[in-house]
Scaffold this active site. Structure first.
Site, short mmCIF file in Angstrom:
data_model
loop_
_atom_site.label_atom_id
_atom_site.label_comp_id
_atom_site.label_asym_id
_atom_site.label_seq_id
_atom_site.Cartn_x
_atom_site.Cartn_y
_atom_site.Cartn_z
N GLN A 260 39.82 49.11 39.49
CA GLN A 260 38.80 48.72 38.52
C GLN A 260 39.40 48.29 37.20
O GLN A 260 38.91 47.37 36.55
CB GLN A 260 37.84 49.89 38.28
CG GLN A 260 36.88 50.13 39.42
CD GLN A 260 36.09 48.89 39.77
OE1 GLN A 260 35.27 48.42 39.00
NE2 GLN A 260 36.32 48.34 40.95
N HIS A 263 40.10 44.60 36.61
CA HIS A 263 39.00 43.64 36.46
C HIS A 263 39.04 42.94 35.11
O HIS A 263 38.83 41.74 35.02
CB HIS A 263 37.65 44.35 36.62
CG HIS A 263 37.10 44.27 38.01
ND1 HIS A 263 36.69 43.10 38.58
CD2 HIS A 263 36.88 45.23 38.94
CE1 HIS A 263 36.25 43.33 39.80
NE2 HIS A 263 36.36 44.62 40.05
N GLU A 327 29.11 53.04 37.62
CA GLU A 327 28.83 51.96 38.56
C GLU A 327 29.32 52.36 39.95
O GLU A 327 28.60 52.24 40.94
CB GLU A 327 29.52 50.69 38.08
CG GLU A 327 29.37 49.51 39.03
CD GLU A 327 30.25 48.33 38.62
OE1 GLU A 327 29.99 47.22 39.12
OE2 GLU A 327 31.20 48.52 37.83
N HIS A 328 30.57 52.80 40.03
CA HIS A 328 31.17 53.28 41.28
C HIS A 328 31.59 54.73 41.09
O HIS A 328 32.19 55.07 40.07
CB HIS A 328 32.41 52.47 41.65
CG HIS A 328 32.21 50.99 41.65
ND1 HIS A 328 32.57 50.18 40.59
CD2 HIS A 328 31.70 50.17 42.59
CE1 HIS A 328 32.28 48.92 40.88
NE2 HIS A 328 31.75 48.88 42.08
N ASP A 361 33.52 46.71 47.68
CA ASP A 361 33.63 45.45 46.94
C ASP A 361 33.65 44.25 47.87
O ASP A 361 33.24 43.16 47.49
CB ASP A 361 34.90 45.44 46.08
CG ASP A 361 34.61 45.72 44.62
OD1 ASP A 361 33.43 45.94 44.28
OD2 ASP A 361 35.55 45.70 43.81
N HIS A 420 -16.87 45.13 34.29
CA HIS A 420 -16.21 45.68 35.47
C HIS A 420 -17.22 46.40 36.35
O HIS A 420 -17.23 46.24 37.58
CB HIS A 420 -15.11 46.67 35.06
CG HIS A 420 -13.82 46.03 34.64
ND1 HIS A 420 -13.71 45.27 33.50
CD2 HIS A 420 -12.59 46.04 35.21
CE1 HIS A 420 -12.47 44.85 33.37
NE2 HIS A 420 -11.75 45.31 34.42
#
Length: 429
Positions: A260, A263, A327-328, A361, A420
């Site tokens: 990660q 990235h 996230e992970h 991934d 209504h």
């Protein structure tokens, strides 16, 4: 030199704990104005503005924004056979996982003569943004294009930034052909988001935009929502959190953290260990592995924003990780399946020593477009549901309106909404 800060969680003050569990913060004030100006320029100037910004930011201005058949075929032929096989295998797994997410239409009779049901209807026009540059994310195209096609989206538009020669990466075009993208355009960054949001002479406007990007792309996606264009989710830099106990393999965990960190310099990794000895072994392995990476400089910058917590036990570690909402989340321990039951905030969970985040991934089948920056507390990752609307239907018979009518009239009158009540009264009188 220690690349990741390490500390016992219990020794941190409440303020320090908040700081250690926070993401890298960027001042977005100036960023938002820049992005808003580009969005406005493309809205007014169409293709001309897209090409001008492409020249400014990507140093290339393609003569034709749309990828033609000849260019597509040439790119597909340039993808090696082994990579083609790998992409097709990933495609099959992703299709299998997302195909089971289809929901049959089930009608329910809430009372005699009153029938209700819900139906999934595809979003007609969707836009996919796929970053290029140093990491052309053709895997993300699989993650977005496959559920879009399975959902039945009529138009699937792809935008991706061109290389210095004005071309898209061959693997991106190969994946686009496999998943059934209908139109492909050479446009990147904010100008691509603007083009798909507002439409140009060449690039059609869509109803919802998907895909990751840098801080500019993320900001653009957030701003276009004000104009009624939907996006997949709020997203930021990629992140991973790992729980590792005495049974963990330090080399495995180090590799997961670095997967990660590479990235981008604004990515973040978090390690939680009930053993300082294990944590130190992992960090030592990180130092040994990072120097071998082609993107070592990027990973090293990301590690500067990263943290290693020493916890009292697994229970405290899971409390910290749920608060962080990664996230992970990787559970590198022998009792990973048991601990997984305690996860309440995470985008995607990887259970056990042989479940690296890299599998998700690329090819296990789950979607890798996931909420970041703590949004996993309230948001889900991309799925088949992301590409459909859920429309409810109801049908009442004369018996049904007579049965439900008195309750509706009473409630409408109590709220002061006479019309209504009258809409029911005229049918039952």
């Amino acid at each position: 030199m220690q690349l990741i800060d390490i500390s016992s969680y219990d020794t941190l003050s409440p303020a320090q704990r908040r700081e250690w569990l926070s993401r890298p913060v960027l001042d977005t004030t100036a960023l938002e104005q820049k992005v808003a100006d580009i969005l406005s320029a493309v809205k007014r100037g169409g293709d001309t503005a897209v090409k001008a910004f492409s020249l400014q930011f990507d140093k290339v201005s393609p003569e034709h924004l749309e990828v033609g058949n000849e260019e597509m075929e040439a790119a597909v032929g340039a993808v090696g056979e082994e990579l083609q096989l790998a992409i097709r295998q990933a495609l099959r797994h992703i299709q299998t996982f997302h195909n089971i997410q289809r929901q049959p239409v089930e009608a329910v009779e809430t009372m005699p003569g009153v029938q209700c049901w819900r139906k999934s209807v595809a979003i007609e026009k969707v836009g996919l943004y796929i970053p290029g540059g140093t990491a052309p994310l053709f895997s993300t195209l699989l993650m977005l294009g496959i559920p879009a096609k399975l959902a039945g989206c009529r138009e699937i538009v792809l935008c991706s930034p061109p290389d210095p020669q004005g071309r898209l990466h061959p693997a991106i075009l190969y994946a686009a052909k496999l998943v059934g993208v209908t139109k492909i355009y050479k446009a990147g960054g904010v100008q691509a988001i603007a083009a798909m949001a507002y439409g140009t002479e060449t690039i059609p406007a869509v109803y919802k935009i998907f895909g990751p990007g840098n801080q500019y792309v993320t900001c653009a996606k957030q701003l276009i929502q004000k104009d009624g264009v939907a996006i997949d989710m709020p997203a930021g830099p990629s992140e991973v959190a790992v729980y590792a106990d005495d049974s963990a393999h330090p080399g495995f965990v180090a590799a997961d953290l670095l997967s990660q960190a590479e990235h981008g310099p604004d990515s973040q990794v978090v390690l939680a260990c009930p053993s300082r000895q294990v944590a130190e072994r992992v960090l030592e392995a990180v130092q040994q592995q990072v120097i071998r990476l082609p993107r070592a400089e990027v990973a090293t910058k990301a590690l500067a924003f990263s943290r290693a917590f020493i916890t009292r036990d697994a229970k405290q570690a899971m409390e910290i990780l749920n608060e962080y909402a990664p996230e992970h989340l990787i559970l590198a321990c022998d009792n990973a399946a048991e601990l997984a039951e305690k996860v309440v905030n995470a985008g995607s969970v990887f259970i056990g020593h042989f479940s690296p985040e890299s599998a998700g991934d690329y090819a296990s089948g789950t979607n890798h477009v996931l909420p970041t920056n703590g949004y996993a507390r309230a948001y889900s990752g991309v799925s088949l549901d992301s590409f459909v609307k859920k429309i409810t239907f109801q049908q009442l018979t004369q018996e049904g309106i007579r049965g439900i009518g008195p309750a509706v009239i009473q409630m409408a009158e109590a709220e002061g909404l006479r019309a209504h009540a009258d809409a029911v009264r005229v049918r039952v009188s």
